[in-house]
Design a protein around this motif. Structure first.
Motif, PDB file in Angstrom:
ATOM      1  N   VAL A 167      17.009   4.926  -8.159  1.00  0.00           N
ATOM      2  CA  VAL A 167      16.404   3.928  -6.849  1.00  0.00           C
ATOM      3  C   VAL A 167      15.850   3.530  -6.811  1.00  0.00           C
ATOM      4  CG1 VAL A 167      17.819   6.341  -6.408  1.00  0.00           C
ATOM      5  CG2 VAL A 167      15.514   6.779  -6.823  1.00  0.00           C
ATOM      6  N   PRO A 168      14.970   2.973  -5.539  1.00  0.00           N
ATOM      7  CA  PRO A 168      13.821   2.317  -5.033  1.00  0.00           C
ATOM      8  C   PRO A 168      12.505   3.200  -4.871  1.00  0.00           C
ATOM      9  CG  PRO A 168      15.532   1.670  -3.368  1.00  0.00           C
ATOM     10  CD  PRO A 168      15.527   2.946  -3.893  1.00  0.00           C
ATOM     11  N   TYR A 169      11.859   2.228  -6.094  1.00  0.00           N
ATOM     12  CA  TYR A 169      10.136   3.429  -6.119  1.00  0.00           C
ATOM     13  C   TYR A 169       9.451   3.050  -4.839  1.00  0.00           C
ATOM     14  CZ  TYR A 169       6.931   5.896  -9.315  1.00  0.00           C
ATOM     15  OH  TYR A 169       5.908   6.265  -9.840  1.00  0.00           O
TER      16      TYR A 169
ATOM     17  N   GLY B 232       0.953  -4.136 -12.370  1.00  0.00           N
ATOM     18  CA  GLY B 232       2.655  -4.027 -11.573  1.00  0.00           C
ATOM     19  C   GLY B 232       2.934  -3.917 -10.372  1.00  0.00           C
ATOM     20  N   GLN B 233       4.192  -3.888  -9.991  1.00  0.00           N
ATOM     21  CA  GLN B 233       3.703  -3.773  -8.523  1.00  0.00           C
ATOM     22  C   GLN B 233       4.612  -2.203  -8.593  1.00  0.00           C
ATOM     23  OE1 GLN B 233       6.801  -4.953  -6.594  1.00  0.00           O
ATOM     24  NE2 GLN B 233       6.209  -4.959  -4.830  1.00  0.00           N
ATOM     25  N   ASN B 234       5.268  -1.996  -7.278  1.00  0.00           N
ATOM     26  CA  ASN B 234       6.076  -0.462  -7.298  1.00  0.00           C
ATOM     27  C   ASN B 234       7.645  -1.613  -6.724  1.00  0.00           C
ATOM     28  OD1 ASN B 234       6.062  -1.511  -4.387  1.00  0.00           O
ATOM     29  ND2 ASN B 234       5.650   0.241  -4.056  1.00  0.00           N
TER      30      ASN B 234
ATOM     31  N   ASN C  25       3.144  -2.450   5.500  1.00  0.00           N
ATOM     32  CA  ASN C  25       3.302  -3.757   3.653  1.00  0.00           C
ATOM     33  C   ASN C  25       3.921  -2.141   2.647  1.00  0.00           C
ATOM     34  OD1 ASN C  25       3.089  -5.219   1.648  1.00  0.00           O
ATOM     35  ND2 ASN C  25       1.020  -4.897   1.363  1.00  0.00           N
ATOM     36  N   LYS C  26       4.674  -2.527   2.468  1.00  0.00           N
ATOM     37  CA  LYS C  26       5.335  -0.974   1.640  1.00  0.00           C
ATOM     38  C   LYS C  26       5.509  -2.027  -0.120  1.00  0.00           C
ATOM     39  CE  LYS C  26       8.800   0.095   4.905  1.00  0.00           C
ATOM     40  NZ  LYS C  26       8.842   1.440   5.024  1.00  0.00           N
ATOM     41  N   SER C  27       4.782  -2.483  -0.296  1.00  0.00           N
ATOM     42  CA  SER C  27       4.560  -3.000  -1.578  1.00  0.00           C
ATOM     43  C   SER C  27       3.109  -2.428  -1.834  1.00  0.00           C
ATOM     44  CB  SER C  27       4.205  -4.626  -1.602  1.00  0.00           C
ATOM     45  OG  SER C  27       3.731  -4.894  -2.914  1.00  0.00           O
ATOM     46  N   PHE C  28       2.795  -2.133  -3.100  1.00  0.00           N
ATOM     47  CA  PHE C  28       1.338  -1.618  -3.621  1.00  0.00           C
ATOM     48  C   PHE C  28       0.829  -2.003  -5.060  1.00  0.00           C
ATOM     49  CE2 PHE C  28      -1.167   1.779  -5.359  1.00  0.00           C
ATOM     50  CZ  PHE C  28      -1.816   2.397  -4.185  1.00  0.00           C
TER      51      PHE C  28
END
Length: 432
Positions: free
Chosen positions: A219-221, A273-275, A320-323
């Protein structure tokens, strides 16, 4: 990363350490992510916030692009976008200072150019060998002559360029949690998995996804909201703590930076890294909603709005869902996408499908500070497409002021080894 890249209105936000940004306090301060309690101010930190304005540019008139057809909408590489000869390099207004900086940067990255597969479809590794050998001993005083001797200019598509800016932020932080220093900075989670889809299908070569295993499913992180609400507890190391959630959000956008520690020391951190979640530029989002008034569409204006409207600001940042996850850096840096140090006023982040990583480019823009030679040594989540550049300005107050307001338009020409254009033209006839 990369340094991920800047912050200007169109991309806000793409990618690396400006002057120390004093912490905010009081009603305008955005609350720290749960489960942390609202931090108090350490007595050792400044009482008066400093908001450096975006630097006002000196206007310039860009050189006209060469006549060319617009790139097809489906073009996914530089080669597919159409390539035409640019102006003679000797006619371009290269300053000695710009040429010296670019030669130093090119000398650092040209060996990697020979080893990498060029995703642009323009060059082969051997194309760069002669200039790379020459660069090793070429005297700085003749830097301009070096580029004229070994390179020719080419224009990708219509050549219309857009440039933003990024810098290496410096914010207050601590190695351990303490009052006023409670926003966690995470390392790579143990359950974050990278999947190379090319292993499953030839049609998916070069494509990767990130996620986690839940039961028997991939599943997505966790997205930004879930992470700020504590879902990484026990899953990811906390390598440090920041004072201000707005500043660490922007540091994530930049991709690397410095933490000014309470004892006066500095801890450098960089992208680890990134999620895997899609990046959303909040500057454009805020502009489209009418939240930014005249003169506010800069990094400084956006940060001011987020602090003045803390609850709404937190919700906007969470769109911004990116982390981004970090690691501590030692040695030279900050590092770009090539794993090499990037240089202020010289390095730029690009889309590697349109500019070979390590290659020089000349930008003729509508502001003087963005005009000159740049070397593509980085990439950025918001830096996509032909003739798109995110210029790196280094660290300090000046870098922060320039990068925060950088939004330049003009013309771009790539510098490729002499002979490459003739080979491309022979292989694929180019429309006039």
């Amino acid at each position: 990363m990369r340094l991920w890249g800047a912050v200007a209105l169109a991309a806000l936000l793409s990618a690396c350490s400006g002057g120390i940004v004093p912490p905010e306090a009081g009603p305008g301060r955005a609350p720290a992510p749960a489960p942390a309690r609202e931090p108090s101010r350490p007595s050792s930190l400044p009482e008066t916030p400093v908001h450096l304005p975006a630097r006002q540019p000196t206007p310039a008139t860009p050189l006209a692009a060469m006549p060319a057809l617009a790139a097809p909408a489906s073009a996914a590489t530089a080669a597919a976008s159409g390539v035409v000869a640019g102006p003679a390099l000797s006619t371009l207004p290269m300053t000695q200072e710009s040429a010296e900086r670019a030669l130093t940067a090119y000398r650092l990255s040209c060996s990697a150019l020979q080893r990498r597969t060029d995703a642009t479809g323009l060059t082969q590794g051997a194309d760069w060998a002669e200039s790379c050998r020459a660069a090793a001993t070429w005297p700085a005083r003749d830097a301009r002559a070096f580029f004229v001797r070994y390179f020719e200019t080419v224009q990708i598509g219509d050549g219309k360029a857009f440039a933003t800016g990024y810098y290496e932020p410096e914010i207050h932080g601590c190695r351990e949690r303490r009052p006023g220093c409670e926003v966690p900075i995470y390392g790579i989670p143990s359950d974050l998995i990278d999947v190379d889809l090319g292993l499953f299908s030839d049609d998916l070569k070069g494509k990767k996804i990130r996620g986690r295993v839940e039961g028997k499913n991939f599943v997505p992180y966790y997205d930004r909201t879930a992470i700020e609400e504590g879902r990484l507890q026990g899953r990811a190391p906390v390598i440090a703590y920041a004072n201000d959630p707005v500043e660490i959000f922007f540091l994530q956008v930049q991709g690397s930076g410095r933490l000014r520690l309470p004892d006066g020391g500095v801890m450098r951190i960089g992208y680890a890294g990134q999620n895997g979640r899609d990046y959303t530029g909040i500057g454009k989002l805020m502009r489209d909603r009418g939240l930014l008034g005249p003169g506010q569409a800069s990094m400084q204006g956006i940060m001011g709005y987020l602090r003045e409207h803390p609850e709404e600001g937190r919700a906007i940042m969470r769109e911004n869902k990116s982390f981004v996850f970090f690691k501590e850096l030692t040695g030279a840096g900050p590092l770009g996408a090539m794993g090499l140090p990037v240089t202020g006023w010289t390095s730029a982040a690009v889309d590697p499908k349109f500019v070979p990583l390590g290659a020089p480019a000349f930008l003729s823009m509508d502001r003087t500070d963005a005009t000159g030679l740049w070397v593509a040594q980085d990439t950025g989540g918001a830096i996509k497409g032909a003739n798109r550049f995110d210029t790196f300005w280094g660290a300090g107050d000046d870098a922060r002021a320039i990068a925060g307001g950088m939004s330049a338009r003009g013309t771009a020409w790539l510098l490729l080894p002499k002979g490459v254009l003739a080979r491309l033209t022979a292989a694929t006839p180019i429309a006039p």
